[in-house]
Design a protein around this motif. Structure first.
Motif, mmCIF file in Angstrom:
data_model
loop_
_atom_site.group_PDB
_atom_site.id
_atom_site.type_symbol
_atom_site.label_atom_id
_atom_site.label_comp_id
_atom_site.label_asym_id
_atom_site.label_seq_id
_atom_site.Cartn_x
_atom_site.Cartn_y
_atom_site.Cartn_z
ATOM 1 N N VAL A 1 0.803 -1.228 0.000
ATOM 2 C CA VAL A 1 0.000 0.000 0.000
ATOM 3 C C VAL A 1 0.832 1.273 0.000
ATOM 4 C CG1 VAL A 1 -1.974 -1.115 1.077
ATOM 5 C CG2 VAL A 1 -0.258 -0.021 2.530
ATOM 6 N N PHE A 2 2.073 1.213 0.523
ATOM 7 C CA PHE A 2 2.893 2.418 0.615
ATOM 8 C C PHE A 2 4.078 2.426 -0.343
ATOM 9 C CE2 PHE A 2 1.000 2.444 4.953
ATOM 10 C CZ PHE A 2 0.412 3.702 4.905
ATOM 11 N N SER A 3 4.354 1.297 -0.999
ATOM 12 C CA SER A 3 5.491 1.170 -1.923
ATOM 13 C C SER A 3 6.797 1.603 -1.258
ATOM 14 C CB SER A 3 5.248 2.003 -3.198
ATOM 15 O OG SER A 3 4.088 1.558 -3.864
ATOM 16 N N SER A 4 6.948 1.229 -0.010
ATOM 17 C CA SER A 4 8.134 1.598 0.766
ATOM 18 C C SER A 4 8.261 0.641 1.934
ATOM 19 C CB SER A 4 8.009 3.036 1.273
ATOM 20 O OG SER A 4 9.100 3.389 2.106
ATOM 21 N N THR A 5 9.456 0.602 2.522
ATOM 22 C CA THR A 5 9.610 -0.149 3.758
ATOM 23 C C THR A 5 9.017 0.675 4.898
ATOM 24 O OG1 THR A 5 11.759 0.821 4.289
ATOM 25 C CG2 THR A 5 11.755 -1.163 2.899
ATOM 26 N N PRO A 6 8.567 0.024 5.972
ATOM 27 C CA PRO A 6 8.002 0.787 7.094
ATOM 28 C C PRO A 6 8.961 1.829 7.648
ATOM 29 C CG PRO A 6 7.463 -1.537 7.327
ATOM 30 C CD PRO A 6 8.425 -1.439 6.174
ATOM 31 N N GLN A 7 10.249 1.489 7.820
ATOM 32 C CA GLN A 7 11.171 2.424 8.458
ATOM 33 C C GLN A 7 11.405 3.669 7.606
ATOM 34 O OE1 GLN A 7 12.100 1.840 11.725
ATOM 35 N NE2 GLN A 7 12.443 4.027 11.432
ATOM 36 N N ARG A 8 11.569 3.488 6.297
ATOM 37 C CA ARG A 8 11.762 4.652 5.425
ATOM 38 C C ARG A 8 10.530 5.543 5.425
ATOM 39 N NH1 ARG A 8 14.683 1.873 0.108
ATOM 40 N NH2 ARG A 8 16.704 1.458 1.122
ATOM 41 N N TRP A 9 9.372 4.942 5.338
ATOM 42 C CA TRP A 9 8.128 5.713 5.321
ATOM 43 C C TRP A 9 7.930 6.454 6.643
ATOM 44 C CZ3 TRP A 9 3.544 5.789 8.070
ATOM 45 C CH2 TRP A 9 2.467 6.467 7.464
ATOM 46 N N LEU A 10 8.186 5.773 7.757
ATOM 47 C CA LEU A 10 8.010 6.392 9.066
ATOM 48 C C LEU A 10 8.954 7.578 9.252
ATOM 49 C CD1 LEU A 10 7.654 3.163 11.227
ATOM 50 C CD2 LEU A 10 5.905 4.926 10.951
ATOM 51 N N THR A 11 10.207 7.420 8.837
ATOM 52 C CA THR A 11 11.172 8.521 8.969
ATOM 53 C C THR A 11 10.737 9.719 8.148
ATOM 54 O OG1 THR A 11 13.005 6.990 9.370
ATOM 55 C CG2 THR A 11 13.570 9.202 8.622
ATOM 56 N N ARG A 12 10.311 9.478 6.906
ATOM 57 C CA ARG A 12 9.876 10.587 6.037
ATOM 58 C C ARG A 12 8.665 11.296 6.630
ATOM 59 N NH1 ARG A 12 5.997 10.956 2.335
ATOM 60 N NH2 ARG A 12 5.666 8.695 2.248
ATOM 61 N N LYS A 13 7.676 10.545 7.095
ATOM 62 C CA LYS A 13 6.471 11.153 7.654
ATOM 63 C C LYS A 13 6.780 11.968 8.909
ATOM 64 C CE LYS A 13 2.656 10.585 6.756
ATOM 65 N NZ LYS A 13 1.674 11.390 5.966
ATOM 66 N N ARG A 14 7.677 11.473 9.745
ATOM 67 C CA ARG A 14 8.027 12.191 10.962
ATOM 68 C C ARG A 14 8.764 13.482 10.657
ATOM 69 N NH1 ARG A 14 9.856 6.493 13.816
ATOM 70 N NH2 ARG A 14 7.738 5.830 14.372
ATOM 71 N N LEU A 15 9.635 13.438 9.664
ATOM 72 C CA LEU A 15 10.361 14.647 9.287
ATOM 73 C C LEU A 15 9.428 15.668 8.641
ATOM 74 C CD1 LEU A 15 13.656 13.054 7.917
ATOM 75 C CD2 LEU A 15 13.390 14.399 10.018
ATOM 76 N N GLU A 16 8.471 15.209 7.859
ATOM 77 C CA GLU A 16 7.512 16.127 7.250
ATOM 78 C C GLU A 16 6.640 16.789 8.318
ATOM 79 O OE1 GLU A 16 5.471 13.663 4.465
ATOM 80 O OE2 GLU A 16 7.014 13.865 2.912
ATOM 81 N N LEU A 17 6.253 16.030 9.320
ATOM 82 C CA LEU A 17 5.485 16.611 10.426
ATOM 83 C C LEU A 17 6.334 17.620 11.191
ATOM 84 C CD1 LEU A 17 3.023 16.779 12.268
ATOM 85 C CD2 LEU A 17 3.883 14.769 13.504
ATOM 86 N N ALA A 18 7.606 17.287 11.405
ATOM 87 C CA ALA A 18 8.510 18.207 12.095
ATOM 88 C C ALA A 18 8.618 19.525 11.323
ATOM 89 C CB ALA A 18 9.889 17.574 12.252
ATOM 90 N N HIS A 19 8.753 19.435 10.005
ATOM 91 C CA HIS A 19 8.855 20.635 9.171
ATOM 92 C C HIS A 19 7.615 21.511 9.353
ATOM 93 C CE1 HIS A 19 9.149 23.185 5.603
ATOM 94 N NE2 HIS A 19 10.422 22.845 5.534
ATOM 95 N N TYR A 20 6.447 20.880 9.386
ATOM 96 C CA TYR A 20 5.202 21.623 9.586
ATOM 97 C C TYR A 20 5.185 22.305 10.957
ATOM 98 C CZ TYR A 20 0.307 22.444 10.703
ATOM 99 O OH TYR A 20 -0.867 23.025 11.103
ATOM 100 N N GLN A 21 5.633 21.576 11.995
ATOM 101 C CA GLN A 21 5.646 22.148 13.344
ATOM 102 C C GLN A 21 6.564 23.360 13.427
ATOM 103 O OE1 GLN A 21 3.286 21.013 15.023
ATOM 104 N NE2 GLN A 21 3.583 18.992 15.916
ATOM 105 N N PHE A 22 7.671 23.320 12.717
ATOM 106 C CA PHE A 22 8.598 24.464 12.699
ATOM 107 C C PHE A 22 8.027 25.626 11.886
ATOM 108 C CE2 PHE A 22 12.158 21.197 13.233
ATOM 109 C CZ PHE A 22 12.280 21.445 14.592
ATOM 110 N N ALA A 23 7.583 25.309 10.675
ATOM 111 C CA ALA A 23 7.167 26.350 9.735
ATOM 112 C C ALA A 23 5.870 27.034 10.158
ATOM 113 C CB ALA A 23 7.025 25.764 8.331
ATOM 114 N N GLU A 24 4.921 26.254 10.665
ATOM 115 C CA GLU A 24 3.602 26.808 10.951
ATOM 116 C C GLU A 24 3.392 27.159 12.425
ATOM 117 O OE1 GLU A 24 1.517 27.550 8.552
ATOM 118 O OE2 GLU A 24 2.899 26.739 7.052
ATOM 119 N N LYS A 25 4.022 26.397 13.322
ATOM 120 C CA LYS A 25 3.776 26.604 14.748
ATOM 121 C C LYS A 25 4.970 27.184 15.499
ATOM 122 C CE LYS A 25 0.263 23.005 15.078
ATOM 123 N NZ LYS A 25 -0.220 21.827 15.861
#
Length: 270
Positions: free
Chosen positions: A207-231
């Motif tokens: 469903v994600f065309s990725s390994t769990p660890q790679r996907w989890l790292t990317r999603k966490r970093l994207e959330l971090a970017h949002y927390q910095f940029a917006e909040k």
């Protein structure tokens, strides 16, 4: 970290953290009833962040993912009385009652503030933590008292405490999109989505065309970017709330992924 715990039994303890803070990503295998004596706890869950302080009483349902951050406060350590309401104990308790719990998809934390009945029950435990010889069946009596009080003040608590079902197979995409920020072993994610580890990895790749660890790292970093940029949140807070365990590792991974450090983004240079 200087941690101390005193036990009446393994299900009732007095917990004390003296350090600056303690952080952990947790899945609670049993329900936990917690009474705050001092300090502060930040609990990050899918539905948002809650902060609990001195005098608060709350129930954390089992099989819930959460990031727990414990802090000392006002010169006092983080200190709580914790009562585990185990599945085995609750099965025995409810076997004597005619209760048919309604299904709840994702029960939230129940907050009982400074409820006098619960506070009286839990405060009565304090003298026992310093005793070497305890009355027989004390723990069972006190847990029975606490659950009886919960049932009298919360008309829907049976839907949580009397529900003994284990997680069934659920939609993987929906669950992971809501819970990726919790730094849990893949075995826990597989269990909570109703899969074996092998099936979890196979379904994840599909469903994600990725390994769990790679996907989890990317999603966490994207959330971090949002927390910095917006909040405009601080790196130390973002690091722990998005699922990283170490600030230096988080900063390194963030810069490698985006090409600039969190400090540069907060300064408007990203």
């Amino acid at each position: 970290m200087e941690y101390q715990a005193k036990y009446i039994t393994e299900d009732i303890k007095l917990s004390c953290y003296q350090d600056k803070f303690f952080k952990s990503d947790i899945i609670f295998d049993q329900h936990m009833l917690v009474w705050f004596l001092s300090g502060e706890t930040k609990i990050v869950r899918t539905g948002g962040t809650q902060i609990f302080q001195k005098g608060d009483i709350f129930l954390i349902p089992r099989n819930q993912l959460a990031t727990i951050i414990n802090y000392p406060k006002d010169g006092f350590p983080h200190k709580t009385v914790v009562m585990h309401l185990t599945t085995g104990w609750l099965r025995n308790f409810y076997s004597k009652l005619d209760v048919r719990p309604a299904a709840i998809d994702s029960p939230g934390i129940r907050h009982y503030a400074h409820h006098p009945l619960l506070e009286s029950c839990l405060s009565s435990l304090l003298p026992y933590f310093d005793m070497t010889s305890l009355p027989p069946d004390l723990a069972n009596l006190k847990i029975t008292e606490a659950v009886t009080i919960l049932r009298s003040i919360d008309s829907t608590i049976d839907n949580i405490l009397a529900n003994f079902e284990e997680p069934g197979k659920i939609d993987l995409v929906d669950y992971m999109e809501k819970n990726f920020m919790f730094n849990m072993p893949l075995e826990k994610f597989s269990y909570l989505t109703g899969r074996s580890l092998t099936t979890f990895k196979r379904d994840f790749k599909k469903v994600f065309s990725s390994t769990p660890q790679r996907w989890l790292t990317r999603k966490r970093l994207e959330l971090a970017h949002y927390q910095f940029a917006e909040k405009k949140m601080k790196p130390i807070d973002v690091c722990y709330e998005v699922g990283f365990e170490n600030l230096s590792h988080f900063s390194f991974a963030f810069k490698k992924h985006f090409g600039y450090a969190p400090s540069e983004l907060l300064a408007g240079k990203g």
